[in-house]
Design a protein around this motif. Structure first.
Motif, PDB file in Angstrom:
ATOM      1  N   ASP A  35       0.865  -1.171   0.000  1.00 23.56           N
ATOM      2  CA  ASP A  35       0.000   0.000   0.000  1.00 23.56           C
ATOM      3  C   ASP A  35       0.907   1.228   0.000  1.00 23.56           C
ATOM      4  OD1 ASP A  35      -1.830   1.992   0.299  1.00 23.56           O
ATOM      5  OD2 ASP A  35      -2.533   1.371   2.276  1.00 23.56           O
ATOM      6  N   LYS A  75       0.259   4.223  -0.146  1.00 22.71           N
ATOM      7  CA  LYS A  75      -0.244   5.338   0.653  1.00 22.71           C
ATOM      8  C   LYS A  75       0.264   5.274   2.092  1.00 22.71           C
ATOM      9  CE  LYS A  75      -4.534   6.036  -1.953  1.00 22.71           C
ATOM     10  NZ  LYS A  75      -6.021   6.010  -1.870  1.00 22.71           N
ATOM     11  N   SER A  76       0.598   4.069   2.551  1.00 21.47           N
ATOM     12  CA  SER A  76       1.078   3.934   3.932  1.00 21.47           C
ATOM     13  C   SER A  76       2.524   3.459   3.972  1.00 21.47           C
ATOM     14  CB  SER A  76       0.182   2.957   4.706  1.00 21.47           C
ATOM     15  OG  SER A  76       0.281   1.655   4.154  1.00 21.47           O
ATOM     16  N   MET A  91       5.517  10.305  -1.086  1.00 24.50           N
ATOM     17  CA  MET A  91       5.822   9.252  -0.125  1.00 24.50           C
ATOM     18  C   MET A  91       6.925   9.751   0.798  1.00 24.50           C
ATOM     19  SD  MET A  91       7.528   5.472  -0.749  1.00 24.50           S
ATOM     20  CE  MET A  91       6.220   4.892  -1.820  1.00 24.50           C
ATOM     21  N   ILE A 100       5.137  11.152  -5.590  1.00 20.53           N
ATOM     22  CA  ILE A 100       3.826  10.814  -5.019  1.00 20.53           C
ATOM     23  C   ILE A 100       3.745  11.206  -3.546  1.00 20.53           C
ATOM     24  CG2 ILE A 100       3.377   8.950  -6.661  1.00 20.53           C
ATOM     25  CD1 ILE A 100       4.104   6.971  -4.372  1.00 20.53           C
ATOM     26  N   LYS A 109       0.357   4.167  -9.649  1.00 20.83           N
ATOM     27  CA  LYS A 109      -0.384   4.966  -8.673  1.00 20.83           C
ATOM     28  C   LYS A 109      -0.526   6.411  -9.166  1.00 20.83           C
ATOM     29  CE  LYS A 109      -0.006   6.923  -4.018  1.00 20.83           C
ATOM     30  NZ  LYS A 109      -1.445   6.815  -3.736  1.00 20.83           N
ATOM     31  N   SER A 110       0.537   6.938  -9.785  1.00 21.19           N
ATOM     32  CA  SER A 110       0.515   8.329 -10.253  1.00 21.19           C
ATOM     33  C   SER A 110      -0.567   8.545 -11.304  1.00 21.19           C
ATOM     34  CB  SER A 110       1.883   8.706 -10.829  1.00 21.19           C
ATOM     35  OG  SER A 110       2.897   8.629  -9.832  1.00 21.19           O
ATOM     36  N   LEU A 138      -3.912   9.197  -9.678  1.00 20.02           N
ATOM     37  CA  LEU A 138      -4.100  10.328  -8.780  1.00 20.02           C
ATOM     38  C   LEU A 138      -5.037  11.374  -9.375  1.00 20.02           C
ATOM     39  CD1 LEU A 138      -0.460  10.809  -7.445  1.00 20.02           C
ATOM     40  CD2 LEU A 138      -2.400   9.775  -6.278  1.00 20.02           C
TER      41      LEU A 138
END
Length: 202
Positions: free
Chosen positions: A16, A18-19, A59, A57, A198-199, A202
Motif C-alpha cells: 500500500d 499510501k502507507s 511518499m 507521489i 499509482k501516479s 491520482l
C-alpha cells in the motif's frame, strides 16, 4: 503498524504505497569518488531513482545516517572511524536528491530504530510498510529490518539498491530477511512501476 487483519506471511502482502515510507540506510558520502565506488555507486544511483519517484507521489523519504561519537561509540572499536557526526562522510550521498520535506534520523548503532526517533516518526506519519535500501545489507539494513519486523511493520527490501561489502554475501543476507523477517524483495524498476501506476490514478 500493520492492521491486525493484514497478511504478514512472506511476500504475500500487497504494498500500500499510501502507507509506505522509503528508508535510506547509511547511503553517505560521495560514493563516486570513494574507494568502494565499484560496489556502492550503482545501488546509490538506484536509490536516487527511488527517492525521486517517492517525491513524485509525496511518499515519506527518511534517511537514517550514522552519526558516531569518537571515543564513545562501541561500533568504532569494531570497524574503525567512520560516519563521524558532523563530517562530510556522515551526510547523504550527493548523488541523491534530498528535499526539504525529507526526514533525517541520526543513529549510533546498526539499527535505525535503536534509541532514535524513527518509531515515533513512523507512527506520526501513519506508515505501515517500510521500503528499505542502503548499506551494508548484512549489517545496518538487516538489523533495521529485524526491528521493523519486531515492531509489526511490513518490509520491502530492494536488492539492487542495497549492497554488501563488510560481512557475508548479498544473496545470503537477502534470503535471511525474506525468510526471518517476512521481507518482500522488489527491485527498483518493480517499485517505480508500482509508483507510476499509482501516479496515473491520482
Amino acid at each position: 503498524m500493520l492492521d491486525k487483519s493484514s497478511n504478514t506471511k512472506g511476500a504475500d502482502f500487497e504494498i500500500d504505497l499510501k502507507s509506505s515510507a522509503l528508508v535510506v540506510i547509511d547511503e553517505l558520502g560521495d560514493v563516486e569518488s570513494g574507494q568502494l565506488s565499484d560496489v556502492l555507486l550503482a545501488p546509490t544511483l538506484q536509490t536516487a531513482r527511488l527517492v525521486d519517484a517517492a517525491h513524485g507521489i509525496k511518499m515519506p523519504v527518511i534517511y537514517t545516517n550514522d552519526a558516531h561519537i569518537p571515543g564513545i561509540d562501541r561500533e568504532l572499536l569494531l570497524w574503525g572511524e567512520h560516519g563521524i557526526a558532523g563530517s562530510a562522510e556522515a551526510q547523504v550521498s550527493p548523488q541523491i536528491n534530498v528535499c526539504e520535506s525529507d526526514y533525517i534520523i541520526e543513529k549510533r548503532r546498526y539499527s535505525a530504530f535503536f534509541q532514535t526517533s524513527l518509531r515515533l516518526l513512523l507512527d506520526e506519519l501513519e506508515v505501515g510498510t517500510l521500503i528499505l535500501v542502503g548499506f551494508d545489507t548484512n549489517i545496518c539494513v538487516r538489523h533495521t529490518a529485524a526491528d521493523a519486523y519486531f515492531n509489526n511493520f511490513n518490509i520491502v527490501v530492494v536488492p539492487d539498491a542495497t549492497a554488501t561489502f563488510l560481512v557475508g554475501e548479498q544473496a545470503e543476507g537477502l534470503e535471511y530477511m525474506q525468510k526471518c523477517y517476512a521481507a518482500k524483495l522488489l527491485n527498483t524498476d518493480d517499485i517505480i512501476n508500482l509508483i507510476e501506476k499509482k501516479s496515473t490514478n491520482l
